[in-house]
Design an enzyme around this catalytic site. Sequence first.
Site, PDB file in Angstrom:
ATOM      1  N   ASN A 152      36.684  32.915  33.953  1.00 56.49           N
ATOM      2  CA  ASN A 152      35.569  33.626  33.328  1.00 56.49           C
ATOM      3  C   ASN A 152      35.751  33.823  31.821  1.00 56.49           C
ATOM      4  OD1 ASN A 152      33.117  34.921  33.369  1.00 56.49           O
ATOM      5  ND2 ASN A 152      33.852  36.804  34.346  1.00 56.49           N
TER       6      ASN A 152
ATOM      7  N   HIS B 235      31.234  46.208  46.654  1.00 53.23           N
ATOM      8  CA  HIS B 235      31.260  47.039  45.443  1.00 53.23           C
ATOM      9  C   HIS B 235      30.093  48.007  45.393  1.00 53.23           C
ATOM     10  CE1 HIS B 235      33.793  44.403  42.538  1.00 53.23           C
ATOM     11  NE2 HIS B 235      34.234  44.291  43.766  1.00 53.23           N
TER      12      HIS B 235
ATOM     13  N   ARG C 126      34.551  49.496  47.539  1.00 54.39           N
ATOM     14  CA  ARG C 126      35.108  49.887  46.248  1.00 54.39           C
ATOM     15  C   ARG C 126      34.066  50.721  45.538  1.00 54.39           C
ATOM     16  NH1 ARG C 126      36.484  46.214  40.842  1.00 54.39           N
ATOM     17  NH2 ARG C 126      34.424  46.858  40.143  1.00 54.39           N
TER      18      ARG C 126
ATOM     19  N   TYR D 108      33.998  50.826  32.915  1.00 57.64           N
ATOM     20  CA  TYR D 108      34.239  49.620  33.704  1.00 57.64           C
ATOM     21  C   TYR D 108      33.608  49.722  35.107  1.00 57.64           C
ATOM     22  CZ  TYR D 108      36.128  46.390  36.916  1.00 57.64           C
ATOM     23  OH  TYR D 108      36.187  45.445  37.900  1.00 57.64           O
TER      24      TYR D 108
ATOM     25  N   ASP E 215      39.156  50.554  41.211  1.00 55.07           N
ATOM     26  CA  ASP E 215      39.787  49.670  40.221  1.00 55.07           C
ATOM     27  C   ASP E 215      39.902  50.394  38.887  1.00 55.07           C
ATOM     28  OD1 ASP E 215      40.679  47.561  38.680  1.00 55.07           O
ATOM     29  OD2 ASP E 215      39.152  46.139  39.370  1.00 55.07           O
TER      30      ASP E 215
ATOM     31  N   HIS F 158      41.372  48.900  36.297  1.00 56.12           N
ATOM     32  CA  HIS F 158      41.239  47.800  35.336  1.00 56.12           C
ATOM     33  C   HIS F 158      42.219  47.916  34.165  1.00 56.12           C
ATOM     34  CE1 HIS F 158      38.506  44.368  34.096  1.00 56.12           C
ATOM     35  NE2 HIS F 158      38.547  44.261  35.409  1.00 56.12           N
TER      36      HIS F 158
ATOM     37  N   GLU G 200      43.655  49.994  42.200  1.00 58.76           N
ATOM     38  CA  GLU G 200      43.933  48.651  41.669  1.00 58.76           C
ATOM     39  C   GLU G 200      44.229  48.652  40.174  1.00 58.76           C
ATOM     40  OE1 GLU G 200      40.651  45.990  42.396  1.00 58.76           O
ATOM     41  OE2 GLU G 200      41.349  44.595  40.858  1.00 58.76           O
TER      42      GLU G 200
ATOM     43  N   GLU H  94      45.069  40.328  40.095  1.00 61.31           N
ATOM     44  CA  GLU H  94      43.965  39.370  39.988  1.00 61.31           C
ATOM     45  C   GLU H  94      44.131  38.460  38.781  1.00 61.31           C
ATOM     46  OE1 GLU H  94      40.587  42.025  39.776  1.00 61.31           O
ATOM     47  OE2 GLU H  94      40.538  41.925  37.597  1.00 61.31           O
TER      48      GLU H  94
ATOM     49  N   ARG I 180      47.008  40.789  44.641  1.00 64.36           N
ATOM     50  CA  ARG I 180      45.623  40.350  44.447  1.00 64.36           C
ATOM     51  C   ARG I 180      45.491  38.912  43.952  1.00 64.36           C
ATOM     52  NH1 ARG I 180      41.125  42.125  44.878  1.00 64.36           N
ATOM     53  NH2 ARG I 180      40.413  42.277  42.718  1.00 64.36           N
TER      54      ARG I 180
ATOM     55  N   HIS J 299      41.528  38.498  45.081  1.00 57.79           N
ATOM     56  CA  HIS J 299      40.407  38.694  44.163  1.00 57.79           C
ATOM     57  C   HIS J 299      39.201  37.897  44.667  1.00 57.79           C
ATOM     58  CE1 HIS J 299      39.098  38.174  39.649  1.00 57.79           C
ATOM     59  NE2 HIS J 299      38.489  39.196  40.220  1.00 57.79           N
TER      60      HIS J 299
ATOM     61  N   ASP K 240      32.689  35.907  39.604  1.00 62.14           N
ATOM     62  CA  ASP K 240      33.072  34.814  38.703  1.00 62.14           C
ATOM     63  C   ASP K 240      33.996  33.804  39.381  1.00 62.14           C
ATOM     64  OD1 ASP K 240      34.366  37.555  37.973  1.00 62.14           O
ATOM     65  OD2 ASP K 240      35.922  36.130  37.423  1.00 62.14           O
TER      66      ASP K 240
ATOM     67  N   GLU L  45      38.356  40.788  48.761  1.00 59.60           N
ATOM     68  CA  GLU L  45      37.209  41.269  47.985  1.00 59.60           C
ATOM     69  C   GLU L  45      36.029  40.323  48.196  1.00 59.60           C
ATOM     70  OE1 GLU L  45      37.873  41.215  43.756  1.00 59.60           O
ATOM     71  OE2 GLU L  45      36.218  42.594  43.366  1.00 59.60           O
TER      72      GLU L  45
ATOM     73  N   TRP M 146      40.339  45.906  28.300  1.00 57.94           N
ATOM     74  CA  TRP M 146      39.059  45.988  28.999  1.00 57.94           C
ATOM     75  C   TRP M 146      39.297  46.005  30.497  1.00 57.94           C
ATOM     76  CZ3 TRP M 146      36.541  42.527  32.368  1.00 57.94           C
ATOM     77  CH2 TRP M 146      35.295  43.048  32.849  1.00 57.94           C
TER      78      TRP M 146
END
Length: 402
Positions: free
Chosen positions: A37, A122, A147, A159, A210, A212, A236, A262, A283, A312, A316, A339, A402
């Site tokens: 991605n 999600h 999630r 996020y 998550d 992130h 996560e 991931e 992941r 994961h 994407d 996921e 991010w």
Amino acid sequence: MIIRNAKVIICSPGRNFVTLKIETDQGVYGIGDATLNGREKAVVAYLEDHVVPLLIGRDASRIEDIWQALYRGAYWRRGPITMTAIAAVDTALWDIKAKAAGMPLYQLLGGASRNGVLVYGHANGADIAETVDQVGRYKDMGYRAIRAQSGIPGVKGAYGVGRGDMYYEPADAILPTETLWDTSSYVTFAPKLFEAIRNEHGDEIELLHDVHHRLSPIEAGRLGKSLEPYRLFWMEDCTSAENQEAFQLVRQHTVTPLAVGEIFNSIHDCRELIQNQLIDYIRATVVHAGGITHMRQIAGLAALYQVRTGCHGATDLSPASMGAALHFDLWVPNFGIQEYMRHSEETDAVFPHSYNFEDGYLHPGETPGIGVDIDEKLAAKYPYQPRQLPIARLRDGTMWNW
Ligand code: CS2
Ligand code: MG
């Protein structure tokens, strides 16, 4: 069976996907996902310029040897671009081998270890009330694991709350969108979110979250501890995993199960995390971690330490990834969860597939191979759209994860 041709197909049915198609002299072909991605074209160049010429004329049945040739033969090892390219080749070759054997891939791997693959969806909302509602919506669709991510008051672009409803998609602009990150607001907010979800939806449903990569180890330890009353299935990417030792500090402070990986692309990224039992779920997934061949090694190591898989499966990753992952998941002894973010209708039409969702579980189907194809004519109608992932900055402008 000799490889006669290999081509890279780039398309954007709602979002970008890179697919490698390998064709043999016996008419059997296989496909593998090569999507990274926001950095798609780097993998395309790696495949077209450096990998495809090496494949032509090789025996497609020698999957292990081709894997080793691409890994050792490059001299420059590992990294997301290389390992995504290798994964695409590996997946396509397993697809070919399973098609030639007339079997769904999971049969070649050793057969099914379970009846279906537990997946999580999600639930994203702008605030707590909306996220609580979304969890209910996913429950109604039959999900057993969900999630939950929510907008945080005063934090622009938190996020996990992207555009789209079923098809959350963060890569939204040619140049990265700037979002804000504020740890203090987040760590006080997150337990309130899960308290509200448990109050409304009870104790039975599995809940995931998550972070992130946004917290320091000690902040992650504190968050994990404050989430313990809500019995998360996992927390996560609670902190950056470049330093694997950092997870010792998190572990000392919380029994909330941890999931990481991931963005990992090799067994070396997670060896210490696994051997020191610093995580509960790994992941890593087929497309970014060297394909089925390398994922088997990672899962084998993880099994020794009671670490389970949690591949994961964001949008994407193309349906070709999802198909391959589901065969792996159905077989792998130490499976945890998969996921499952649904793809748009346009994407599903470009990638016809045999996997199906029922009652919270996915099954890869019985089609020989990975059970996913690509409609090249339809794919050609959706040309590549340059898109990058967002970035995050702190309130004072400091660049953050991010
Ligand atoms: C996320 C991903 O699914 C997840 O757990 O962390 O959506 C991640 O943000 C994207 O795959 C990035 O491309
Ligand atoms: Mg994640």
